[in-house]
Every structure is written in structure tokens, then in C-alpha cells.
Design an enzyme around this catalytic site. Sequence first.
Site, PDB file in Angstrom:
ATOM      1  N   ARG A  10      -2.010  -1.554  -5.169  1.00  0.00           N
ATOM      2  CA  ARG A  10      -0.991  -2.302  -4.410  1.00  0.00           C
ATOM      3  C   ARG A  10      -1.032  -3.789  -4.679  1.00  0.00           C
ATOM      4  NH1 ARG A  10       0.918   0.288   1.132  1.00  0.00           N
ATOM      5  NH2 ARG A  10       0.091   2.157   0.772  1.00  0.00           N
ATOM      6  N   ARG A  19       3.880   7.811  13.620  1.00  0.00           N
ATOM      7  CA  ARG A  19       2.742   7.113  13.028  1.00  0.00           C
ATOM      8  C   ARG A  19       2.500   5.796  13.740  1.00  0.00           C
ATOM      9  NH1 ARG A  19       2.854   6.864   6.541  1.00  0.00           N
ATOM     10  NH2 ARG A  19       2.292   4.704   6.975  1.00  0.00           N
TER      11      ARG A  19
HETATM   12  P1  ADP Z   1       3.127   3.036   3.694  1.00  0.00           P
HETATM   13  O1  ADP Z   1       3.420   3.179   2.224  1.00  0.00           O
HETATM   14  O2  ADP Z   1       4.226   3.543   4.564  1.00  0.00           O
HETATM   15  O3  ADP Z   1       2.701   1.654   4.069  1.00  0.00           O
HETATM   16  P2  ADP Z   1       0.568   4.393   3.338  1.00  0.00           P
HETATM   17  O4  ADP Z   1       0.236   5.712   3.917  1.00  0.00           O
HETATM   18  O5  ADP Z   1       0.644   4.287   1.844  1.00  0.00           O
HETATM   19  O6  ADP Z   1       1.916   3.986   4.037  1.00  0.00           O
HETATM   20  O7  ADP Z   1      -0.491   3.287   3.821  1.00  0.00           O
HETATM   21  C1  ADP Z   1      -0.772   3.086   5.161  1.00  0.00           C
HETATM   22  C2  ADP Z   1      -1.717   1.891   5.324  1.00  0.00           C
HETATM   23  O8  ADP Z   1      -2.980   2.179   4.680  1.00  0.00           O
HETATM   24  C3  ADP Z   1      -1.262   0.590   4.674  1.00  0.00           C
HETATM   25  O9  ADP Z   1      -0.373  -0.150   5.503  1.00  0.00           O
HETATM   26  C4  ADP Z   1      -2.597  -0.149   4.486  1.00  0.00           C
HETATM   27  O10 ADP Z   1      -3.064  -0.684   5.695  1.00  0.00           O
HETATM   28  C5  ADP Z   1      -3.514   0.991   4.101  1.00  0.00           C
HETATM   29  N1  ADP Z   1      -3.555   1.159   2.632  1.00  0.00           N
HETATM   30  C6  ADP Z   1      -3.069   2.222   1.927  1.00  0.00           C
HETATM   31  N2  ADP Z   1      -3.253   2.037   0.615  1.00  0.00           N
HETATM   32  C7  ADP Z   1      -3.843   0.829   0.477  1.00  0.00           C
HETATM   33  C8  ADP Z   1      -4.266   0.048  -0.630  1.00  0.00           C
HETATM   34  N3  ADP Z   1      -4.113   0.474  -1.902  1.00  0.00           N
HETATM   35  N4  ADP Z   1      -4.852  -1.153  -0.387  1.00  0.00           N
HETATM   36  C9  ADP Z   1      -5.035  -1.594   0.844  1.00  0.00           C
HETATM   37  N5  ADP Z   1      -4.644  -0.931   1.949  1.00  0.00           N
HETATM   38  C10 ADP Z   1      -4.049   0.268   1.780  1.00  0.00           C
END
Ligand code: ADP
Length: 196
Positions: A90, A135
Site C-alpha cells: 500500500r 465493519r
Molecule cells: P479497505 O481496502 O476497505 O481499507 P482492508 O481490509 O484492505 O480494507 O484493510 C483494512 C485495514 O487494515 C486498513 O484500513 C489498514 O488499517 C489495515 N491494513 C490492511 N492492509 C494494510 C497494509 N498493507 N498496510 C498497512 N495497513 C494495512
Amino acid sequence: MTARLVIMGPQGAGKGTQAARLAEHLAVPAISTGDIFRANIKGGTPLGELAQSYTARGELVPDSVTNDMVRDRLAQADAAEGFILDGYPRNAAQVAELDAILAGHEVALDAVVELTADRAELLERLRLRAQVEGREDDTEESIARRLDIYDEQTAPLTAAYAERGLLVRIDGIGEIDEVADRIAVALDDALAHRAV
Ligand code: ADP
């Protein structure tokens, strides 16, 4: 056939749904960092306790935590022949970390799928999802924060992957089956023509 993929796209673009479809199509595991965090939060693990305050606010969990988690997950046996990473990388540091992890396994990414959708469509889908799934992070503030972080830190990563010839852009608007077909066709083509 091995397939090492990343699926990217803003919140609401349908990444999770399409990652699951694709995992079945390619017979590799879909690995969602968000799902792993949510499972740990639910289970009350130390990792979950660490992540919870960030996920609830829509902030990224610190790289030190996320990177170690992904490194461990990709070392598991079921990921040896391939995977679809959903929600990682990300930011630029995570791109570099993923490169290092894969280099350690003497493998590399085959393709990066970017799912696109306009902001109005995303907000509509997220509003619906909030009602259905409930969620904790689907509040208005957290959704807005996550979309901002996506625009600022994640969307620019696609340029780097495009330069490497890995990017496959797919229109995420349409029925789930329609979008799944688009991805399957584009990826089968990309995987058949990859460098060996
Ligand atoms: P969305 O794409 O709707 O934000 P996700 O399920 O991908 O939902 O992620 C939920 C949360 O998990 C993010 O808002 C973040 O807090 C955390 N998260 C997920 N992937 C990462 C990542 N690669 N780096 C940092 N935090 C992450």
C-alpha cells in the site's frame, strides 16, 4: 501454473471479491492483509491488539508490523506455487519489502491487477457494504481517510509496476461475473506471455 499476483484498487472497487474468484481460477491462495488483521482483532491476539487502533481509524498499520506479517504468510507452504495479495503493498516501503521477500524466495511477481472505479461508484458501494457487513471501519470518517490514503500513497505505486511491464488495468464497473471474466482473460494473456 504458478501465479504471483497483486490486486490493487481503491476501497469498494471489489478487490476482495475478485481476489477470491481469481484464487479459485488460478488455484492459488488469496491473501488479504485486512482479513488477517480482522481475524487477529477478533481472536484478541497481540497482533490484533496492535492493529486495532489503526484499522478502526482507517490509518495504515505501521510497516514494521505489516511487513513481518506478510513475510511470515508468504513463507507458508501454500504460497510456494503462487498467491494473490490483496491489500498489500500500500506504500512505497511495502513495495520494496515485497520485492525483498520475493527475492529471498528467488521468485518475482507475474502481474499487478489494478481495478478501477470512479469515486461516486465507490462511495455508493461502500455505503451498501457498511449496511450489510457492519465493519468497524466503515464509518464515514474512516472511509474518507482510507480513500485519501489510497490516492496519496497507494495509487502512485501503479506507475512503478507499469514501468516494470507488470500492470494490468481492469475496469471494475459492471456485474461481478463480468469483471471476473475481464480479469481472467487479461491475466491468462499476461501469464502466457510472461518472461520465463
Ligand atoms: P479497505 O481496502 O476497505 O481499507 P482492508 O481490509 O484492505 O480494507 O484493510 C483494512 C485495514 O487494515 C486498513 O484500513 C489498514 O488499517 C489495515 N491494513 C490492511 N492492509 C494494510 C497494509 N498493507 N498496510 C498497512 N495497513 C494495512
